[in-house]
Scaffold this motif. Structure first.
Motif, PDB file in Angstrom:
ATOM      1  N   ARG A   3       0.828  -1.218   0.000  1.00  0.00           N
ATOM      2  CA  ARG A   3       0.000   0.000   0.000  1.00  0.00           C
ATOM      3  C   ARG A   3       0.858   1.263   0.000  1.00  0.00           C
ATOM      4  O   ARG A   3       0.493   2.263  -0.622  1.00  0.00           O
ATOM      5  N   GLU A   4       1.983   1.218   0.674  1.00  0.00           N
ATOM      6  CA  GLU A   4       2.849   2.398   0.788  1.00  0.00           C
ATOM      7  C   GLU A   4       3.471   2.812  -0.549  1.00  0.00           C
ATOM      8  O   GLU A   4       3.981   3.922  -0.682  1.00  0.00           O
ATOM      9  N   ASN A   5       3.426   1.932  -1.538  1.00  0.00           N
ATOM     10  CA  ASN A   5       4.003   2.245  -2.851  1.00  0.00           C
ATOM     11  C   ASN A   5       3.100   3.133  -3.696  1.00  0.00           C
ATOM     12  O   ASN A   5       3.517   3.591  -4.773  1.00  0.00           O
ATOM     13  N   PHE A   6       1.862   3.366  -3.248  1.00  0.00           N
ATOM     14  CA  PHE A   6       0.881   4.060  -4.082  1.00  0.00           C
ATOM     15  C   PHE A   6       0.195   5.191  -3.316  1.00  0.00           C
ATOM     16  O   PHE A   6       0.164   5.196  -2.087  1.00  0.00           O
ATOM     17  N   LYS A   7      -0.337   6.151  -4.092  1.00  0.00           N
ATOM     18  CA  LYS A   7      -1.176   7.210  -3.541  1.00  0.00           C
ATOM     19  C   LYS A   7      -2.499   7.197  -4.300  1.00  0.00           C
ATOM     20  O   LYS A   7      -2.522   7.082  -5.531  1.00  0.00           O
ATOM     21  N   GLY A 198       3.120   1.827 -15.178  1.00  0.00           N
ATOM     22  CA  GLY A 198       4.007   1.945 -14.024  1.00  0.00           C
ATOM     23  C   GLY A 198       3.674   3.110 -13.112  1.00  0.00           C
ATOM     24  O   GLY A 198       4.353   3.344 -12.103  1.00  0.00           O
ATOM     25  N   ILE A 199       2.630   3.864 -13.417  1.00  0.00           N
ATOM     26  CA  ILE A 199       2.228   5.015 -12.604  1.00  0.00           C
ATOM     27  C   ILE A 199       1.738   4.536 -11.240  1.00  0.00           C
ATOM     28  O   ILE A 199       1.049   3.521 -11.126  1.00  0.00           O
ATOM     29  N   ARG A 200       2.072   5.323 -10.189  1.00  0.00           N
ATOM     30  CA  ARG A 200       1.757   4.892  -8.825  1.00  0.00           C
ATOM     31  C   ARG A 200       0.827   5.859  -8.090  1.00  0.00           C
ATOM     32  O   ARG A 200       0.601   5.688  -6.885  1.00  0.00           O
ATOM     33  N   GLU A 201       0.282   6.860  -8.785  1.00  0.00           N
ATOM     34  CA  GLU A 201      -0.736   7.725  -8.176  1.00  0.00           C
ATOM     35  C   GLU A 201      -1.980   7.702  -9.060  1.00  0.00           C
ATOM     36  O   GLU A 201      -1.876   7.831 -10.292  1.00  0.00           O
ATOM     37  N   THR A 244     -11.535  -0.277  -5.145  1.00  0.00           N
ATOM     38  CA  THR A 244     -10.596   0.158  -6.184  1.00  0.00           C
ATOM     39  C   THR A 244      -9.158   0.022  -5.702  1.00  0.00           C
ATOM     40  O   THR A 244      -8.284  -0.457  -6.442  1.00  0.00           O
ATOM     41  N   ILE A 245      -8.906   0.429  -4.468  1.00  0.00           N
ATOM     42  CA  ILE A 245      -7.558   0.274  -3.917  1.00  0.00           C
ATOM     43  C   ILE A 245      -7.176  -1.204  -3.849  1.00  0.00           C
ATOM     44  O   ILE A 245      -6.079  -1.607  -4.260  1.00  0.00           O
ATOM     45  N   SER A 246      -8.093  -2.019  -3.364  1.00  0.00           N
ATOM     46  CA  SER A 246      -7.796  -3.453  -3.213  1.00  0.00           C
ATOM     47  C   SER A 246      -7.569  -4.152  -4.531  1.00  0.00           C
ATOM     48  O   SER A 246      -6.746  -5.068  -4.615  1.00  0.00           O
ATOM     49  N   SER A 247      -8.259  -3.710  -5.564  1.00  0.00           N
ATOM     50  CA  SER A 247      -8.109  -4.380  -6.853  1.00  0.00           C
ATOM     51  C   SER A 247      -6.733  -4.167  -7.446  1.00  0.00           C
ATOM     52  O   SER A 247      -6.292  -4.934  -8.311  1.00  0.00           O
ATOM     53  N   LEU A 248      -6.021  -3.145  -6.959  1.00  0.00           N
ATOM     54  CA  LEU A 248      -4.628  -2.938  -7.365  1.00  0.00           C
ATOM     55  C   LEU A 248      -3.672  -3.602  -6.380  1.00  0.00           C
ATOM     56  O   LEU A 248      -2.815  -4.416  -6.775  1.00  0.00           O
ATOM     57  N   ILE A 249      -3.831  -3.295  -5.108  1.00  0.00           N
ATOM     58  CA  ILE A 249      -2.876  -3.760  -4.105  1.00  0.00           C
ATOM     59  C   ILE A 249      -2.922  -5.276  -3.945  1.00  0.00           C
ATOM     60  O   ILE A 249      -1.887  -5.953  -3.887  1.00  0.00           O
TER      61      ILE A 249
END
Length: 253
Positions: A3-7, A198-201, A244-249
């Motif tokens: 989780r800390e890798n993304f905003k 590769g975008i993280r925000e 939405t967050i969970s579907s990435l993380i």
């Protein structure tokens, strides 16, 4: 991938959506009025109450005096400067704006004026970037001006359609400015956008339809567009933010 890798930023159309974003685990909100126009500056009261209630989520405020194009008159810029000062005084963590020249290039003078008013705040150049005539040159100019990030869909209607340009811009930026992918981002496509760019925000609304409380309706009278559904409201929900967050993380690399 943690989780800390993304905003994650929520486009919030009011205090209720701000609170849902916070409950759902968003890192920040972009508080907007006038969502049907693409977002306009929210009211003093909206910013005040949002600032009081947001304790773990950062508050950014869009500075856009009207809908439409991004070429602003001297009077409009004066109002934008005043709105930035007000947002700063009310405790906003950042502001979001963008000014263009008629030829689609970055208006360096106008943006510099607004950046001076926003000194000490985080500053995002919004989707005016998607109306730029030369995105490669625009990115370099925004870095030189001192913006912290660019909100963009890759100059396409949605970010999942703009992944080719988003990936190129992310490589070009090389850590000098943050690319914030937005427009149409949701639980069904966020992982694919990340995999392609590769975008993280990420910027998304995570809204759901909520029936209004009016029991009586007059079908002959509209407050705005006759084809608008004025008896249904759209609010961000914690459920969709988390999904939405969970579907990435949770899917991992």
């Amino acid at each position: 991938m943690t989780r800390e890798n993304f905003k994650f930023e929520i486009c919030a159309n009011g205090v209720e959506s701000c609170l849902a974003a916070q409950e759902g685990g968003a890192d920040r909100v972009e508080l907007c009025a006038g969502i049907p126009e693409g977002g306009t500056t929210p009211s003093y009261g909206e910013i005040t109450v949002a600032r009081r209630l947001l304790t773990t989520t950062r508050l950014h405020v869009i500075i856009r005096p009207r809908g439409g194009h991004f070429v602003y008159s001297p009077l409009e810029l004066e109002r934008m400067e005043a709105d930035i000062r007000a947002a700063k005084e009310l405790g906003a963590d950042g502001v979001v704006f963008g000014c263009l020249n008629p030829d689609g290039s970055i208006d360096a003078e106008a943006n510099s004026r607004l950046l001076a008013s926003a000194q000490g705040m985080s500053v995002t150049f919004h989707r005016a970037f998607d109306r730029c005539s030369n995105p490669t040159a625009a990115l370099e100019q925004l870095i030189s001006l001192g913006f912290d990030r660019i909100l963009t869909s890759g100059q396409q209607p949605t970010a999942d359609q703009g992944t080719a340009l988003l990936a190129r811009l992310h490589r070009q930026a090389a850590g000098r400015i943050i690319l914030l992918a937005g427009c149409g981002v949701n639980e069904t496509n966020i992982h694919a956008i990340y995999a392609a760019t590769g975008i993280r925000e990420y910027h998304f609304s995570a809204r759901e339809r909520v029936a209004g409380k009016m029991l009586f309706r007059n079908p002959a009278v509209f407050m705005g567009s006759p084809d608008a559904d004025e008896d249904t409201l759209l609010y961000t929900t914690p459920r969709r933010v988390r999904a939405t967050i969970s579907s990435l993380i949770d899917r991992g690399e």
